[in-house]
Write a protein that holds these residues in place. Sequence first.
Motif, mmCIF file in Angstrom:
data_model
loop_
_atom_site.group_PDB
_atom_site.id
_atom_site.type_symbol
_atom_site.label_atom_id
_atom_site.label_comp_id
_atom_site.label_asym_id
_atom_site.label_seq_id
_atom_site.Cartn_x
_atom_site.Cartn_y
_atom_site.Cartn_z
ATOM 1 N N LEU A 57 -4.457 25.337 32.402
ATOM 2 C CA LEU A 57 -3.196 25.911 32.885
ATOM 3 C C LEU A 57 -3.284 27.426 33.058
ATOM 4 O O LEU A 57 -2.733 27.976 34.015
ATOM 5 C CB LEU A 57 -2.055 25.529 31.948
ATOM 6 N N THR A 58 -3.988 28.103 32.180
ATOM 7 C CA THR A 58 -4.154 29.555 32.318
ATOM 8 C C THR A 58 -4.915 29.880 33.597
ATOM 9 O O THR A 58 -4.548 30.816 34.327
ATOM 10 C CB THR A 58 -4.885 30.131 31.090
ATOM 11 N N ASP A 59 -5.960 29.113 33.894
ATOM 12 C CA ASP A 59 -6.727 29.343 35.122
ATOM 13 C C ASP A 59 -5.857 29.124 36.360
ATOM 14 O O ASP A 59 -5.914 29.908 37.310
ATOM 15 C CB ASP A 59 -7.944 28.422 35.187
ATOM 16 N N VAL A 60 -5.066 28.069 36.344
ATOM 17 C CA VAL A 60 -4.179 27.786 37.479
ATOM 18 C C VAL A 60 -3.207 28.947 37.657
ATOM 19 O O VAL A 60 -3.000 29.437 38.768
ATOM 20 C CB VAL A 60 -3.418 26.459 37.289
ATOM 21 N N ALA A 61 -2.610 29.382 36.564
ATOM 22 C CA ALA A 61 -1.637 30.479 36.626
ATOM 23 C C ALA A 61 -2.246 31.733 37.244
ATOM 24 O O ALA A 61 -1.674 32.320 38.171
ATOM 25 C CB ALA A 61 -1.104 30.779 35.226
ATOM 26 N N LEU A 62 -3.399 32.118 36.755
ATOM 27 C CA LEU A 62 -4.025 33.345 37.258
ATOM 28 C C LEU A 62 -4.524 33.187 38.690
ATOM 29 O O LEU A 62 -4.370 34.097 39.507
ATOM 30 C CB LEU A 62 -5.155 33.766 36.318
ATOM 31 N N ASP A 63 -5.099 32.030 39.014
ATOM 32 C CA ASP A 63 -5.589 31.789 40.376
ATOM 33 C C ASP A 63 -4.461 31.798 41.405
ATOM 34 O O ASP A 63 -4.669 32.168 42.561
ATOM 35 C CB ASP A 63 -6.327 30.450 40.463
ATOM 36 N N LEU A 64 -3.268 31.378 40.984
ATOM 37 C CA LEU A 64 -2.131 31.347 41.913
ATOM 38 C C LEU A 64 -1.343 32.648 41.922
ATOM 39 O O LEU A 64 -0.296 32.746 42.561
ATOM 40 C CB LEU A 64 -1.213 30.161 41.587
#
Length: 67
Positions: free
Chosen positions: A16-23
């Motif tokens: 979820l952290t990766d998704v948040a930062l990537d978006l």
Amino acid sequence: MRVEEAMRRVAEGSALTDVALDLGFSAPENFSRFFKEHIGVSPSIFKRAAREPSPVTVTGIPREQSS
């Protein structure tokens, strides 16, 4: 488009952290708030639901149990 991409990535099991930062979210908390406002559940609940088989079909009819 951002919501659809978030749903796809979360359902795939991405962190979820990766998704948040990537978006483009500045913090995972902002992503979680955005996701819940648009989808109705938190990303972690959505992720769990996407990974677990549903006991009912889309029509609400229970699935047959496999032996």
